[in-house]
Design a protein around this motif. Structure first.
Motif, mmCIF file in Angstrom:
data_model
loop_
_atom_site.group_PDB
_atom_site.id
_atom_site.type_symbol
_atom_site.label_atom_id
_atom_site.label_comp_id
_atom_site.label_asym_id
_atom_site.label_seq_id
_atom_site.Cartn_x
_atom_site.Cartn_y
_atom_site.Cartn_z
ATOM 1 N N LEU A 7 0.864 -1.181 0.000
ATOM 2 C CA LEU A 7 0.000 0.000 0.000
ATOM 3 C C LEU A 7 0.898 1.227 0.000
ATOM 4 C CD1 LEU A 7 -2.820 1.278 0.224
ATOM 5 C CD2 LEU A 7 -2.562 1.109 2.712
ATOM 6 N N THR A 8 0.755 2.068 -1.006
ATOM 7 C CA THR A 8 1.656 3.209 -1.127
ATOM 8 C C THR A 8 0.971 4.557 -1.006
ATOM 9 O OG1 THR A 8 1.424 3.237 -3.526
ATOM 10 C CG2 THR A 8 3.251 1.951 -2.617
ATOM 11 N N SER A 9 -0.347 4.601 -1.252
ATOM 12 C CA SER A 9 -1.011 5.892 -1.288
ATOM 13 C C SER A 9 -2.474 5.760 -0.881
ATOM 14 C CB SER A 9 -0.928 6.468 -2.706
ATOM 15 O OG SER A 9 -1.627 7.686 -2.805
ATOM 16 N N LEU A 10 -2.972 6.809 -0.290
ATOM 17 C CA LEU A 10 -4.390 6.964 0.005
ATOM 18 C C LEU A 10 -4.796 8.271 -0.653
ATOM 19 C CD1 LEU A 10 -6.979 6.291 1.644
ATOM 20 C CD2 LEU A 10 -5.999 7.677 3.471
ATOM 21 N N ARG A 11 -5.848 8.251 -1.475
ATOM 22 C CA ARG A 11 -6.260 9.458 -2.179
ATOM 23 C C ARG A 11 -7.603 9.942 -1.672
ATOM 24 N NH1 ARG A 11 -6.134 9.662 -8.595
ATOM 25 N NH2 ARG A 11 -4.218 8.589 -8.026
ATOM 26 N N ILE A 12 -7.671 11.228 -1.412
ATOM 27 C CA ILE A 12 -8.890 11.899 -0.999
ATOM 28 C C ILE A 12 -9.363 12.739 -2.181
ATOM 29 C CG2 ILE A 12 -9.856 13.638 0.554
ATOM 30 C CD1 ILE A 12 -7.645 12.772 2.550
ATOM 31 N N ILE A 13 -10.636 12.651 -2.496
ATOM 32 C CA ILE A 13 -11.218 13.476 -3.554
ATOM 33 C C ILE A 13 -11.987 14.605 -2.891
ATOM 34 C CG2 ILE A 13 -12.790 13.507 -5.538
ATOM 35 C CD1 ILE A 13 -10.142 11.886 -5.898
ATOM 36 N N THR A 14 -11.782 15.808 -3.378
ATOM 37 C CA THR A 14 -12.360 16.985 -2.737
ATOM 38 C C THR A 14 -12.908 17.970 -3.757
ATOM 39 O OG1 THR A 14 -11.886 18.828 -1.242
ATOM 40 C CG2 THR A 14 -10.088 18.093 -2.661
ATOM 41 N N LYS A 15 -13.918 18.716 -3.344
ATOM 42 C CA LYS A 15 -14.462 19.779 -4.192
ATOM 43 C C LYS A 15 -13.594 21.033 -4.129
ATOM 44 C CE LYS A 15 -19.190 18.225 -3.770
ATOM 45 N NZ LYS A 15 -20.463 18.398 -3.114
ATOM 46 N N ASP A 16 -12.876 21.225 -3.022
ATOM 47 C CA ASP A 16 -12.035 22.410 -2.840
ATOM 48 C C ASP A 16 -10.618 21.957 -2.503
ATOM 49 O OD1 ASP A 16 -10.727 24.751 -2.078
ATOM 50 O OD2 ASP A 16 -12.477 25.562 -1.031
ATOM 51 N N ILE A 17 -9.829 21.713 -3.533
ATOM 52 C CA ILE A 17 -8.492 21.149 -3.324
ATOM 53 C C ILE A 17 -7.570 22.114 -2.579
ATOM 54 C CG2 ILE A 17 -7.626 21.804 -5.615
ATOM 55 C CD1 ILE A 17 -6.073 19.037 -5.520
ATOM 56 N N GLN A 18 -7.680 23.404 -2.833
ATOM 57 C CA GLN A 18 -6.831 24.371 -2.130
ATOM 58 C C GLN A 18 -7.079 24.303 -0.619
ATOM 59 O OE1 GLN A 18 -4.428 26.423 -3.375
ATOM 60 N NE2 GLN A 18 -4.736 25.610 -5.432
ATOM 61 N N GLN A 19 -8.344 24.273 -0.233
ATOM 62 C CA GLN A 19 -8.708 24.208 1.182
ATOM 63 C C GLN A 19 -8.228 22.892 1.814
ATOM 64 O OE1 GLN A 19 -12.894 23.610 2.054
ATOM 65 N NE2 GLN A 19 -12.728 24.791 3.929
ATOM 66 N N SER A 20 -8.444 21.776 1.118
ATOM 67 C CA SER A 20 -8.062 20.480 1.672
ATOM 68 C C SER A 20 -6.558 20.342 1.813
ATOM 69 C CB SER A 20 -8.611 19.346 0.805
ATOM 70 O OG SER A 20 -10.009 19.271 0.950
ATOM 71 N N VAL A 21 -5.817 20.754 0.808
ATOM 72 C CA VAL A 21 -4.355 20.661 0.885
ATOM 73 C C VAL A 21 -3.839 21.540 2.025
ATOM 74 C CG1 VAL A 21 -2.190 21.170 -0.311
ATOM 75 C CG2 VAL A 21 -4.018 19.934 -1.499
#
Length: 131
Positions: free
Chosen positions: A3-17
């Motif tokens: 397992l190398t990565s976990l991906r989160i999908i978001t509507k507001d990438i700037q806010q989430s990052v």
């Protein structure tokens, strides 16, 4: 298999990052305006905008958060982290609590409603497991 990565999908990438950079203390590597990664020793947390889901097929663009999975981070002192995290979010689900399996845990949500657990092993068995 690894397992190398976990991906989160978001509507507001700037806010989430920005949230994850503050929460876990890492700087994101941006690859496009719709995709960034925060890499730690054992795994990478990838964050993609809903636009990236179109590459996998139609009808996969929802970003509603998840209450049936938890993103977990081992931390040195969960009580210290709590003092820092409550400055970042008011969406605290559980203040630091010692769980029956020996971890002291803090549960909170990211801006999209995904559950995050910061934990510190405190029982002898839990400490052995993570050393």
């Amino acid at each position: 298999m690894k397992l190398t990565s976990l991906r989160i999908i978001t509507k507001d990438i700037q806010q989430s990052v920005a949230f994850y950079e503050k929460a876990i203390g890492l700087t994101a590597q941006w690859y496009t305006e719709d995709f960034a990664e925060l890499s730690a020793n054992s795994i990478t947390l990838a964050i993609g905008s809903t636009c990236t889901m179109k590459m996998f097929g139609e009808n996969l663009t929802a970003s509603t958060g998840s209450k049936n999975s938890i993103i977990e981070f081992l931390v040195a002192n969960v009580d210290d982290e709590y003092e820092r995290i409550k400055e970042i979010t008011t969406d605290i689900i559980q203040q630091p609590t010692t769980m029956p399996w020996g971890n002291r845990s803090l549960l909170f949500c990211d801006p999209d409603g995904n559950l995050i657990n910061f934990f510190t092993p405190v029982s002898s068995d839990a400490i052995k497991k993570f050393n």
